[in-house]
Design an enzyme around this catalytic site. Structure first.
Site, PDB file in Angstrom:
ATOM      1  CG  ASN A   1      59.766  49.035  72.409  1.00  8.31           C
ATOM      2  OD1 ASN A   1      59.703  48.985  73.639  1.00  8.31           O
ATOM      3  ND2 ASN A   1      60.444  49.968  71.776  1.00  8.31           N
TER       4      ASN A   1
ATOM      5  CG  HIS B   1      56.897  55.034  66.845  1.00 12.12           C
ATOM      6  ND1 HIS B   1      55.637  55.561  66.988  1.00 12.12           N
ATOM      7  CD2 HIS B   1      57.331  54.804  68.117  1.00 12.12           C
ATOM      8  CE1 HIS B   1      55.315  55.638  68.261  1.00 12.12           C
ATOM      9  NE2 HIS B   1      56.331  55.184  68.971  1.00 12.12           N
TER      10      HIS B   1
END
Length: 422
Positions: free
Chosen positions: A96, A375
């Site tokens: 990603n 994240h």
């Protein structure tokens, strides 16, 4: 049990957080430097690099395209380029990693052969059609069946230079990708920004700084024009500065707990635009009523969670591009904040409004936060757990994308974190 089913449980800080932290290198700068060094002729020494999922994917892909990368130590590489890239034996899988996908999609035009650029299920939902359309206008045979990865590029090793028109509404990563490619052209390229100016121009100046370090000539004669001279890149030694986005979490932790965390770099010494978040962070608990976020997009999640404890509401504007990051970050932030308190955040168009409540400090508010495998969502909501009892973060190890040691850093500062399900 897989990491995606893991949960991080955070115990509120018992007092001010203090200590010294070594920040990871900038992801944005690392992946730009990796590509430019790969396109240069000769050996480049890159120091201070970030080791993360995104940079790992970039290194694996470059090696598959014939670039030699020698790992000297945890933060130092020797990259040997030949001034060209080779067709890989198979698809380039980039997880990603948005920067890697966008940058390599453009760089694949330099390959004499076919290149398929793809990623994981999240990446395959992230738009890339505007970049593909721009490459077609440069004479590059590129296609994407869904408007998202995978992208197939049938390269000839060349592309057309001259006037290149791009929309000012595009992600800056698309334009950065074209900028780095343009230096490899046979003639001058003039990238014209339609609509007057690009929103996240600070990220384009990061790109230009890296390119210049490797010998390219890049100028910004107007807000709507970037001029890039031909000539390629020259191998050099290059140091990657610490990650400003990572710094925002530590600055916010200081503000929330009244602590003092030494990150070894002052806010004014960063070249990355996310360092501008320092100003509204140090204004806490009286943050500005409106924060225009186009120039510090990766810092908005940090600021949004901080605003949850501010004395007055904060409206975040200019953040429409957050909808096409690793997830729709506007909705992910609204979702997470409203799990803490149902009316804590609202969305109007592409604006996020956080209705700050200082009384949340010390409250017991059980909330399981969906990180959306992003994240920045995981890391920013950990900040809420410093003050609110009951915060749990799903898929906490997604922080490995840019800050693999994040949970250990918080522990070293005195935060109690229990990760279950690994």
């Amino acid at each position: 049990m897989s990491s995606t089913s893991a949960i991080a449980r955070i115990t509120p800080a018992a007092g001010p957080l203090s200590g010294r932290v070594t920040l990871p290198g900038s992801k944005s700068v690392t992946n730009r430097a990796l590509l430019v060094a790969a396109l240069a002729r000769g050996k480049s020494r890159l120091s201070g690099i970030l080791r993360s999922d995104d940079t790992h994917h970039m290194m694996v892909a470059l090696r598959a395209m014939g670039v030699e990368i020698e790992e000297i130590d945890a933060t130092t590489l020797i990259v040997t380029g030949t001034g060209s890239l080779l067709a890989p034996d198979g698809p380039l899988f980039l997880g990603n990693a948005g920067t890697a996908v966008r940058f390599l999609t453009a760089a694949a035009a330099l390959v004499d052969g076919q290149v398929t650029v793809t990623g994981d299920e999240h990446m395959q939902k992230r738009p890339i059609a505007p970049l593909v359309d721009t490459l077609r206008r440069l004479g590059v045979a590129a296609s994407s069946a869904t408007g998202c990865p995978p992208v197939v590029i049938d390269g000839t090793g060349t592309f057309e230079t001259g006037d290149i028109a791009v929309s000012g509404q595009l992600s800056s990563q698309y334009i950065s990708a074209i900028m780095m490619l343009a230096a490899m052209g046979e003639d001058e390229s003039r990238i014209r920004i339609e609509g007057g100016a690009i929103g996240a121009v600070g990220y384009l100046h990061i790109t230009a700084a890296v390119m210049r370090a490797f010998g390219a000539t890049v100028t910004f004669p107007r807000t709507d024009l970037i001029v890039i001279e031909p000539g390629g890149y020259v191998a050099t030694d290059y140091h990657v500065e610490p990650d400003a986005s990572a710094a925002t979490y530590l600055w916010a932790a200081e503000a929330l707990t009244g602590g003092r965390i030494d990150i070894g770099t002052s806010a004014r010494d960063f070249n990355q635009p996310d360092a501008a978040a320092y100003v509204p962070i140090v204004a806490f608990p009286r943050m500005p009523d409106v924060i225009e976020g186009s120039q510090m997009q990766d810092a908005i999640p940090t600021l949004a969670v901080l605003a949850a404890f501010s004395e007055t509401p904060v409206r975040f504007t200019g953040i429409g591009n957050l909808r096409v990051k690793e997830c729709d970050r506007i909705e992910a932030l609204r979702d997470g904040l409203t799990r803490i308190r149902s009316d804590l955040a609202t969305v109007e168009g592409d604006d996020l409004i956080v209705h700050g409540d200082p009384k949340l400090r010390g409250a017991h508010r059980p909330a399981r936060i969906d990180s959306y495998a992003d994240h920045r969502i995981a890391m920013c909501f950990a900040l809420a757990g410093l003050l609110v009892d009951g915060i749990e973060i799903e898929d906490p190890m997604c922080v490995s994308k840019t800050f693999p040691d994040y949970w250990d850093v918080l522990r070293e500062l005195g935060v109690r974190i229990k990760i279950e399900g690994l």
